[in-house]
Design an enzyme around this catalytic site. Structure first.
Site, PDB file in Angstrom:
ATOM      1  CE  LYS A  83      -4.430   0.664   2.394  1.00  0.00           C
ATOM      2  NZ  LYS A  83      -4.973   0.565   3.930  1.00  0.00           N
TER       3      LYS A  83
HETATM    4  O1  G3P Z   1      -7.699   1.770   5.990  1.00  0.00           O
HETATM    5  C1  G3P Z   1      -8.028   2.699   5.407  1.00  0.00           C
HETATM    6  C2  G3P Z   1      -9.330   3.386   5.872  1.00  0.00           C
HETATM    7  O2  G3P Z   1     -10.161   2.227   5.760  1.00  0.00           O
HETATM    8  C3  G3P Z   1      -9.256   3.920   7.219  1.00  0.00           C
HETATM    9  O3  G3P Z   1     -10.760   4.239   7.638  1.00  0.00           O
HETATM   10  O4  G3P Z   1     -12.277   4.903   9.264  1.00  0.00           O
HETATM   11  O5  G3P Z   1      -9.608   5.582   9.594  1.00  0.00           O
HETATM   12  O6  G3P Z   1     -11.018   6.615   8.017  1.00  0.00           O
HETATM   13  P1  G3P Z   1     -10.966   5.325   8.491  1.00  0.00           P
END
Ligand code: G3P
Length: 217
Positions: A83
Site C-alpha cells: 500500500k
Molecule cells: O484503512 C484505510 C481506511 O479504511 C481507514 O478508515 O475509518 O480510519 O477513516 P478510517
C-alpha cells in the site's frame, strides 16, 4: 463484490474468516500500531488465515524508501499487497513496483483525478476513503460513482476498494455502484448481519416449534 476487513487484529480476522465470507484484509500504520508483536510476523499470520490479498502500507515518504519497504512487504507472503499513499512519490513507486509484478494498493485517494493517476500507474487497487469525505461534508459515495464510471469507460483493471466504510449503507451503496471491494472494520461487518425482524422471526419459529413438541410429548 468482495468483502475485506480493515483491521490488524488477528483475533478479529480469525473470527470473521471462520464465517466464510472474507475475501481479504487491509491494514494501515494506525491499525498495525494498535497491535502487539512484530508487524511482519503479524502480517504473515494474517496472510496464512486469509486466502486473499492482504495490504501492508509503507511508511517511507520518498520514492527510494517506498521501493525498499515495498520489496520488504512483498517478501512477507505471496498474498501481500503493497500500500502506498497517493503522492507523487507514491504514484512513482506504484508504477515501479507494479512493473516488477508486485501488486499495489494506492491509498488516501480523495478525488477522481487521483484515482485516474493510480490506474495509469498500474495499481491493482485504489482505496478511496468514503467516511473521511463524509466527515468533511462531502459525499464520499459520489466519488465511488465517478471512479467506477471512469474505470469502466477505459476498462482499467484497477479494482475499486472502498475504504473508510463506517456503516453497512456504505457497503450496500458500493455494491449497487459496482465497486469491486468494500473494506470494513469488524464492527461494520457485524452490523451487516443484524436485522430486528430476523431476531424476532427466529424467536417465534423456535417458540412455535417448542409448543408443538410439548403437546406431542
Ligand atoms: O484503512 C484505510 C481506511 O479504511 C481507514 O478508515 O475509518 O480510519 O477513516 P478510517
Amino acid at each position: 463484490m468482495k468483502l475485506f476487513v480493515d483491521t490488524g487484529s488477528i483475533k478479529d480476522i480469525e473470527t470473521i474468516a471462520a464465517l466464510g465470507i472474507l475475501d481479504g484484509v487491509t491494514t494501515n500504520p494506525s491499525l498495525l500500531a494498535k497491535e502487539s508483536g512484530d508487524f511482519r510476523q503479524n502480517l504473515k499470520r494474517i496472510c496464512e488465515i486469509v486466502q486473499g490479498p492482504v495490504s501492508g502500507e509503507v511508511t517511507a515518504t520518498d520514492f527510494a524508501g517506498m521501493l525498499q519497504q515495498g520489496h520488504d512487504i512483498a517478501k512477507i507472503h505471496e498474498h501481500m499487497v503493497v500500500k502506498v499513499p497517493l503522492t507523487r512519490d507514491g504514484i512513482r513507486a506504484c508504477k515501479a513496483l507494479s512493473g516488477e509484478g508486485i501488486r499495489v494498493n494506492v491509498t488516501l485517494c480523495f478525488s477522481a483525478a487521483q484515482a485516474l493517476l493510480a490506474a495509469k500507474a498500474g495499481a491493482s487497487f485504489v482505496s478511496p476513503f468514503v467516511g473521511r469525505l463524509d466527515d468533511i461534508a462531502t459525499n464520499g459515495m459520489e466519488l465511488i460513482r465517478e471512479i467506477v464510471d471512469i474505470y469502466d469507460n477505459y476498462e482499467f483493471p484497477t479494482e475499486v476498494l472502498v475504504a473508510s466504510c463506517r456503516h453497512p449503507i456504505h457497503v450496500v451503496e458500493s455494491a449497487r455502484m459496482g465497486a469491486d471491494i468494500a473494506t470494513c472494520p469488524p464492527a461494520v461487518i457485524d452490523q451487516m448481519f443484524n436485522h430486528p425482524l430476523t431476531t424476532i422471526g427466529l424467536e417465534k419459529f423456535l417458540k412455535d416449534w417448542e409448543k408443538v413438541q410439548a403437546v406431542k410429548a
